[in-house]
Design a protein around this motif. Sequence first.
Motif, PDB file in Angstrom:
ATOM      1  N   LEU A  45       0.767  -1.241  -0.122  1.00 28.20           N
ATOM      2  CA  LEU A  45      -0.054  -0.084  -0.021  1.00 28.20           C
ATOM      3  C   LEU A  45       0.996   1.347   0.035  1.00 28.20           C
ATOM      4  O   LEU A  45       1.973   1.188   0.684  1.00 28.20           O
ATOM      5  N   GLU A  74      -6.550  -5.163   0.818  1.00 26.33           N
ATOM      6  CA  GLU A  74      -5.878  -4.618  -0.278  1.00 26.33           C
ATOM      7  C   GLU A  74      -6.326  -3.451  -0.873  1.00 26.33           C
ATOM      8  O   GLU A  74      -6.185  -2.844  -1.893  1.00 26.33           O
ATOM      9  N   PHE A  90      -4.420  -1.279  -3.809  1.00 26.83           N
ATOM     10  CA  PHE A  90      -2.963  -1.605  -3.621  1.00 26.83           C
ATOM     11  C   PHE A  90      -2.452  -1.822  -4.744  1.00 26.83           C
ATOM     12  O   PHE A  90      -2.815  -2.091  -5.701  1.00 26.83           O
TER      13      PHE A  90
END
Length: 556
Positions: A222, A357, A411
């Motif tokens: 991230l 995510e 991400f």
Amino acid sequence: MERIWMKNWPTRVPTKLHYSLGEKPLHEYLHHHAEEKPDQSAYIFYGTSISWQELDRYSDSLACYLQRQGVQKGDRIGIYMQNCPQYMIAHYAIQKIGAIVSPFNPMSKEAELAYMVEQINAKGIITGQELYPFVKAVKDKSENLEIVVTTNYLDFLSEGTILPIPEEVSMEKQTFEEAEDLLDIIRTYQPNFEAVPINIWEDVSLMVFTSGTTGRPKAAMLTYGNALFKTASTFEANGLNYEDRSVAVMPLCHIAGMVMGVNLPVYSGSTSVLLTRFEPETVITAMEQYKPQNWYSIVPMNMAILHHPGIETRDLTSLNRNMCTSFGMPITQDLVNQWKKVTEGCQLHEAAYGLSETHTCDTFMPADNVKLGSCGIPTHETDIRIVDLESGEDLPTDKEGEIAVKNPGVFKGYWNRPEATAETLRDGWVFTGDIGYIDGEGYLYFSGRVKEMIKSSGYSVFPEDVEALLIDHKAIAQVAVIGVPDEKKGESVKAFVVLHPQYKGKISETEIVDWAKEKMAAYKYPRYVEFLQSVPATGSGKVLRRLLKEEVRANE
């Protein structure tokens, strides 16, 4: 899908997201607060305050130390400790020099820690002293792990604390020959680290371990921008105020706890009352003492407070908004009414839908149009599709399929896992592995999981992870793990075990459970073990957990 949810977008929430100090990493927000309101409390930890100036200065000194030890932009540094001010210091120190934070759950044991360290080739770990034995054991076997910093939680507690201190926070200070002490570093190193250029939308600042759709945990990459976007969006969509206080009790190592406890206070410059773990009396006393307006919780916490002796005489009236996650225990109208009564008006509702995510919080609940049972509507700049599992075609409203999400929080992929990345991340869309539907008003409903992840007490448990740890037991020849319903935890772990022939009749299910308890985090070890002659599997050997779950349901 057409953004049908916009017809329910609250009029008080701007549709265009505004960043209060501009598009810059959150550690620059921290520095701004240190200059503008240096003496204001950033965090209050069991009665002891750490100011914005102190937090900024301490993280600068730690950043300087890390650079002097050779940490460079892109290096991975683990944080392995309980909720505490040192967590904030470590988090922002690492990111200030362009290195990458990787949170390690403090409930993880040696084998679990070793797996995570190896997966990301961690260069260093900043850890609570009680966890140092695990770190040392891993470091002795690691080729890449060079830096270990330990901390004692009492270092940031003054005498005469107001709140009851948990046992893990009150341990006497220890130092270790092969590790540096965080307090010594702060006292020794000047706050003059060398700034590095950061592209907030491209540079990775965080690696969170998650299952993706299948397999053992993978490190989701991230960016600084992912964190900024989701923090600002959560702040704006939920109508939070810059002056509000909050209580942070959820684990900071989890993405939701990180947004609420690490990022939101730094984005808004507001004070957070930080607690290591949930204890009803401690949380109630903290609310009475510090008068917070906001709290992020899970349903079992609210239930525990409602059933706490004498709660009707306690003062929780400062609370205005309680974002909450169900985790196996639904938010019912009765619970909402009880909470509103005991707090004299605080609104309790589902916090959001999200996953690691996407840096979580992909939806929010409109305060003026709460729909119990739903996850709310998609937040700023967010699109959500419901996709047919077989055809891949988009489905209409009220039809269940796989949830796919796209927004600036998505991400960059899984660290060193291109195949897993390609499976999950397609043309900017995260295919979540979750099943749900969107109703005619644009509200998202979560129905279940395609993936076989287990949710136990709010923690994510990956069957393959537990199986890989269990197979180390000398008596176990084969094992399969599933989640089974648990009224208190949502789900508990059950292991189906095939023993090596020489151990049959010589070891009990209870002995396996006791062994696992010593090797795994408390939320992860199996509460139930059943011996089988064989586990169902495909011709290629892949375990068919689905058949085991069906058998359990049939016998209920």
